[in-house]
Design a protein around this motif. Sequence first.
Motif, short mmCIF file in Angstrom:
data_model
loop_
_atom_site.label_atom_id
_atom_site.label_comp_id
_atom_site.label_asym_id
_atom_site.label_seq_id
_atom_site.Cartn_x
_atom_site.Cartn_y
_atom_site.Cartn_z
N TRP A 56 33.44 -128.15 -10.91
CA TRP A 56 33.22 -126.78 -10.46
C TRP A 56 33.55 -125.77 -11.57
CZ3 TRP A 56 37.38 -123.62 -10.85
CH2 TRP A 56 38.65 -124.20 -10.82
N ALA A 57 34.52 -126.12 -12.42
CA ALA A 57 34.91 -125.18 -13.48
C ALA A 57 33.79 -125.03 -14.51
CB ALA A 57 36.19 -125.67 -14.15
N ILE A 58 33.17 -126.13 -14.90
CA ILE A 58 32.12 -126.03 -15.89
C ILE A 58 30.86 -125.43 -15.28
CG2 ILE A 58 31.40 -128.43 -15.52
CD1 ILE A 58 31.14 -126.30 -18.75
N LEU A 65 28.10 -118.15 -15.53
CA LEU A 65 28.44 -116.89 -16.20
C LEU A 65 27.72 -116.76 -17.55
CD1 LEU A 65 32.27 -116.80 -15.46
CD2 LEU A 65 30.58 -115.15 -14.64
N LEU A 66 27.64 -117.84 -18.30
CA LEU A 66 27.06 -117.76 -19.63
C LEU A 66 25.54 -117.63 -19.59
CD1 LEU A 66 29.23 -120.26 -21.70
CD2 LEU A 66 29.20 -117.77 -21.81
N LEU A 67 24.91 -118.02 -18.49
CA LEU A 67 23.46 -117.84 -18.40
C LEU A 67 23.08 -116.35 -18.39
CD1 LEU A 67 22.31 -120.64 -15.91
CD2 LEU A 67 21.91 -120.50 -18.37
N ARG A 68 24.03 -115.50 -18.07
CA ARG A 68 23.77 -114.06 -18.14
C ARG A 68 23.69 -113.60 -19.60
NH1 ARG A 68 24.76 -111.73 -13.15
NH2 ARG A 68 25.91 -113.04 -11.67
N VAL A 69 24.39 -114.32 -20.48
CA VAL A 69 24.42 -113.97 -21.90
C VAL A 69 23.36 -114.74 -22.67
CG1 VAL A 69 25.90 -113.77 -23.94
CG2 VAL A 69 26.90 -113.64 -21.64
N PHE A 70 23.22 -116.03 -22.32
CA PHE A 70 22.23 -116.89 -22.99
C PHE A 70 21.23 -117.37 -21.93
CE2 PHE A 70 26.41 -117.43 -24.97
CZ PHE A 70 26.14 -117.04 -26.28
N PRO A 71 20.23 -116.56 -21.62
CA PRO A 71 19.31 -116.90 -20.52
C PRO A 71 18.32 -118.00 -20.91
CG PRO A 71 18.61 -114.87 -21.57
CD PRO A 71 19.90 -115.26 -22.23
N LYS A 87 18.57 -114.95 -15.23
CA LYS A 87 19.42 -116.02 -15.78
C LYS A 87 18.60 -117.04 -16.55
CE LYS A 87 23.34 -115.75 -12.64
NZ LYS A 87 24.23 -116.50 -11.73
N CYS A 88 17.32 -116.75 -16.79
CA CYS A 88 16.47 -117.59 -17.62
C CYS A 88 15.40 -116.69 -18.23
CB CYS A 88 15.83 -118.72 -16.80
SG CYS A 88 14.73 -119.78 -17.78
N GLU A 95 33.70 -112.30 -21.83
CA GLU A 95 35.15 -112.11 -21.74
C GLU A 95 35.73 -112.81 -20.51
OE1 GLU A 95 35.51 -107.90 -21.86
OE2 GLU A 95 35.46 -107.78 -24.05
N THR A 96 34.96 -112.87 -19.43
CA THR A 96 35.40 -113.59 -18.24
C THR A 96 35.54 -115.08 -18.54
OG1 THR A 96 34.34 -111.99 -16.79
CG2 THR A 96 34.87 -114.14 -15.84
N VAL A 97 34.55 -115.64 -19.26
CA VAL A 97 34.61 -117.06 -19.62
C VAL A 97 35.78 -117.34 -20.55
CG1 VAL A 97 33.40 -118.89 -20.88
CG2 VAL A 97 32.14 -117.44 -19.29
N LEU A 98 35.95 -116.49 -21.57
CA LEU A 98 37.03 -116.72 -22.54
C LEU A 98 38.40 -116.59 -21.91
CD1 LEU A 98 35.64 -114.87 -25.69
CD2 LEU A 98 35.61 -117.31 -25.18
N SER A 99 38.52 -115.74 -20.89
CA SER A 99 39.82 -115.55 -20.23
C SER A 99 40.25 -116.81 -19.48
CB SER A 99 39.76 -114.37 -19.26
OG SER A 99 38.91 -114.67 -18.16
N LYS A 100 39.29 -117.69 -19.18
CA LYS A 100 39.62 -118.92 -18.46
C LYS A 100 40.08 -120.02 -19.40
CE LYS A 100 36.24 -117.92 -14.83
NZ LYS A 100 37.20 -117.80 -13.72
#
Length: 640
Positions: free
Chosen positions: A138-140, A146-152, A178-179, A241-246
């Motif tokens: 679930w974590a990955i 979240l990253l699909l918003r940055v790298f669609p 997201k793509c 930043e949300t991803v990196l905070s995890k």
Amino acid sequence: MTDTVAYRPKAGEIPTSPGVYRFRDKAGRILYVGKAKNLRARLSNYFAPLTSLHERTRRMVTTASSVEWTVVGSEFEALQLEFSWIKEFNPPFNVQFRDDKSYPYLAITLADDVPRVLVTRNRKIAGARYFGPYTKVWAIRETLDLLLRVFPMRSCSDSVYRRAEQTGRPCLLGEIGKCAAPCVGRISKEDHKSIALDYASFMAGNDSKFVADLSQRMKDAAERQDYESAAKLRDQLAAIETVLSKNTVVLPDTVDGDLFGIAHDELAAAVQQFSVRGGRIRGVRSWVVDKELDLGLPELVETVVHNAYEQGSTEAVPPRLVVVPVLPEDAAELERLLTELRSERGRSGRVTIRVARRGDLAQLSETVTRNALSALASYKTRRSGDFVARSQALSDIQEALGMTEAPLRMECYDVSHLSGTNIVASMVVFEDGLPRKDQYRRFSIPDSTDDTESIYQTLSRRLARLDDEQTVRASQEQAELEGAAPRKRFAYRPNLLIVDGGQPQVQAAARALRDAGVAPGGPDGIALCGIAKRLEEIWLPDSDFPVILPRNSDALFLFQRIRDEAHRFAIGFQRQKRSKDITSVLSEIPGLGPARVRDLLQHFGSVARLRAADAEAIAQVRGIGPATAAAVHEHLRGGE
């Protein structure tokens, strides 16, 4: 020659060059593969007198019927050939790797015409770039979303992609941004692959550079008053930043490395691997190693590190830094081998193997080792606690010891003392393979000559109160009828008595059984054995040779657990008695109350240090004056 095996080669026949050797059995099966800087020196260790060999080494040597060797040009070539043969032949006496679980990875299929990102446990996708492993699916998945918003980039299956191409309509991910939807031509395949490469670069640890670039692009868009693009870049930056905070930052962002922690005993080892990329822990992996021969930590490190990157997993690229608990003997050759593996998998740079001595890296290394210790304890407890494993263990013990029935009740005894003083013994009870802590017993032994005499006294006291099941039931039923609480007893007659020690301790326990009128073993008696810690051998009464259980058997794990529990219980009682003993001695001194006694023990940390201290050192304790210190010193020294 009579005290070793018949196939021992003459010393002059064995070369002194580097090489690899193989032991074979009568059927030609390879039992063990090893390497040596000097073949003659290494092989001579195996052909020493059999009685001097470690038990499991002796079993391997006697099982084999021949030995052969291959001379190579260097130690590095020996290392390569050894690993190659171990992988090819899977010898039973070499270290056996067994993963506890299958881990999820984040994979990017860069070899595809239109790369795809996915979460998978399949580590053999051709041309894929892997990141992880991760402990939770679930974590990955959350990170991927979240990253699909940055790298669609594309994350759909092949069937969904083909359907979109045929219909000209993108899927839901394409509609919500997201793509980039290369399936319907919103972006070219070349530009889409650039997004995939950026994604891979970000996951590889180049996050700080990417965040800085994204922030600058957002500022530039705002200055151009392109607020729509700036808002989109702002949202992407927030997602990153949300991803990196995890992912906790544990080291400087220039550090890329793998840290290994290893905890091992005579039979198994637990390995913990932390993957640090860009200073952040990107993946955690753990697995268990079965040990057949008696291997030290340096040899384990060499095998563990190589297998971590060579078990058919082409995505396991060795990083430039590998941190281990201790350096193996062939550290330089192993560094060279890992450097070649790194080059073969498309990465440049030399691999360095080192031990962390200080700083944040050393602290993280200690954390990895603590995780390995916890994993080993959990592994052993899980094996002992599993119902199927317990049933198999009891059945194997019955067969190995020649018992008429499975040992549903086992009692294990251990003796503890401090230089012959404060002698105590413990009795722990396992029923159906599980501890019965309410039936543990402790014994104080006033006087004894040695451990065998202590075992005899303890078993004699236990057997003096031996009740059969009918007597116990009758006593309990009578107490219930009279409304009284039944007197605490030893409960049921044990099927098996275990003592911590070898043949001398077992003989002392057998003498106690005979003196109590109980036959050691047999259909009407109580089975008896001892477990010797150094070689994990099982000794039976009047036996010249021990019983050797398979090193990965559930039976031996159960024996280990009950022995360790008896040792823990005895040590705890011995420490408690020691503390009470010194407390009572100190309380006899005028002017010393409970508070000052406690301060003395806390200050010196142990009874031995307090006894060894002089009057001046004792006077430094708060509240202890020179006269009281002299009295304490004289009282303790006079009591020796």
